[in-house]
Design a protein around this motif. Structure first.
Motif, short mmCIF file in Angstrom:
data_model
loop_
_atom_site.label_atom_id
_atom_site.label_comp_id
_atom_site.label_asym_id
_atom_site.label_seq_id
_atom_site.Cartn_x
_atom_site.Cartn_y
_atom_site.Cartn_z
N ALA A 158 8.71 1.57 -3.66
CA ALA A 158 9.70 1.60 -4.70
C ALA A 158 9.37 2.28 -5.96
CB ALA A 158 10.10 0.06 -4.96
N MET A 159 10.35 2.32 -6.98
CA MET A 159 9.89 2.88 -8.21
C MET A 159 8.98 2.10 -9.11
SD MET A 159 13.54 4.77 -9.37
CE MET A 159 14.35 3.16 -9.53
N ASP A 160 8.04 2.80 -9.61
CA ASP A 160 6.94 1.91 -10.31
C ASP A 160 7.58 1.31 -11.43
OD1 ASP A 160 4.80 1.15 -12.19
OD2 ASP A 160 3.42 2.40 -10.89
N ILE B 267 16.47 -1.96 -4.60
CA ILE B 267 15.45 -1.43 -3.70
C ILE B 267 15.00 -2.23 -2.76
CG2 ILE B 267 13.84 0.02 -2.90
CD1 ILE B 267 14.28 1.83 -5.62
N GLY B 268 15.43 -2.63 -1.45
CA GLY B 268 14.73 -3.39 -0.45
C GLY B 268 13.69 -2.93 0.64
N ASN B 269 12.95 -3.58 0.91
CA ASN B 269 11.82 -3.26 1.90
C ASN B 269 12.05 -4.54 2.88
OD1 ASN B 269 9.52 -1.08 0.87
ND2 ASN B 269 10.82 -1.75 -0.66
N LEU B 270 12.33 -4.33 4.11
CA LEU B 270 12.55 -5.37 5.16
C LEU B 270 11.75 -4.98 6.28
CD1 LEU B 270 16.19 -5.73 5.10
CD2 LEU B 270 14.59 -7.48 3.98
N PRO B 271 10.65 -5.89 6.75
CA PRO B 271 9.74 -5.67 7.81
C PRO B 271 10.70 -5.69 9.14
CG PRO B 271 9.25 -7.71 7.04
CD PRO B 271 10.41 -6.92 5.88
N GLU B 272 9.97 -5.33 10.11
CA GLU B 272 10.51 -5.54 11.41
C GLU B 272 10.70 -7.12 11.80
OE1 GLU B 272 10.03 -2.96 15.53
OE2 GLU B 272 8.15 -3.86 14.58
N LYS C 52 7.30 5.31 -4.78
CA LYS C 52 5.90 5.05 -4.37
C LYS C 52 5.29 3.89 -3.90
CE LYS C 52 5.21 6.30 -8.80
NZ LYS C 52 4.54 6.48 -10.02
N PRO C 53 4.52 3.90 -2.75
CA PRO C 53 3.85 2.56 -2.39
C PRO C 53 3.38 1.73 -3.64
CG PRO C 53 2.54 4.20 -1.56
CD PRO C 53 3.58 4.89 -2.63
N LEU C 54 3.92 0.42 -3.85
CA LEU C 54 3.40 -0.21 -4.80
C LEU C 54 2.57 -1.52 -4.03
CD1 LEU C 54 6.38 -1.13 -6.67
CD2 LEU C 54 4.79 0.57 -7.22
N PRO C 55 1.34 -1.73 -4.31
CA PRO C 55 0.51 -2.61 -3.64
C PRO C 55 1.17 -3.87 -3.22
CG PRO C 55 -0.45 -2.21 -5.68
CD PRO C 55 0.68 -1.46 -5.55
#
Length: 184
Positions: A39-41, A80-85, A174-177
């Motif tokens: 996502a964006m920082d 912005i969404g991040n959905l795992p498998e 960028k990857p956010l931890p």
């Protein structure tokens, strides 16, 4: 922060469009993702920002969402969404809108019926990585939506209201931890 109540976008749909559970310190469920979030920082974003988790009944994290608001509290400009498998929010029928689009409409209090009317795969560079981005065309022309799959099988979806999603946006991701999204 508020907790969004579970909701479906559309009245007679069987697809999962539950609400987001916004981060709050008083609850340890879900603990947070086991993946970094692309996502964006938050430090790079000038407007209001909200982060949310999509919990499963077992307490695991089935998705992380960042809600970027440039409209001064009148609704998000982008989600912005991040959905795992395996996330239930990824299981949508043909023509159904992605979870992030449904959440964007919910946040904007827009109850129009919106469908996906087309899609196009486009190659985009993000740093040294080549992404195959699916640009979704929606029946609501004020919404822009793109999706791509990461190498760890996490699906990233960007939904924006009243602004196009251009290639320079991918350079800001960028990857956010995962630790950034832990509760407890």
């Amino acid at each position: 922060m508020i907790t969004a109540s579970p909701a479906r976008h559309g009245r007679d749909r069987d697809t999962y469009h539950g609400g987001m559970s916004f981060l709050r310190r008083r609850s340890a469920t879900p603990a947070g993702p086991d993946f970094d979030v692309l996502a964006m920082d938050p430090g790079d974003w000038p407007g209001n920002l909200g982060a949310g988790l999509l919990p499963a009944p077992d307490g695991s994290c089935q998705g992380v969402f960042l809600r970027y608001d440039l409209f001064g509290g009148r609704g998000p400009a982008m989600i912005i969404g991040n959905l795992p498998e395996g996330s239930p929010a990824r299981e949508i029928a043909d023509g159904e809108i992605p979870f992030e689009v449904a959440q964007l409409l919910l946040a904007l209090e827009n109850d129009e019926e919106v469908t996906v009317v087309g899609a196009e795969d486009v190659p985009v560079m993000q740093g040294d990585n080549l992404l195959i981005v699916r640009r979704l065309k929606l029946s609501e022309s004020r919404i822009s939506c793109v999706q791509f799959d990461r190498s760890d099988n996490v699906q990233v979806t960007i939904a924006a209201w009243d602004r196009p999603i251009t290639d320079d946006l991918y350079a800001l991701l960028k990857p956010l931890p995962a630790e950034l999204f832990q509760q407890g």
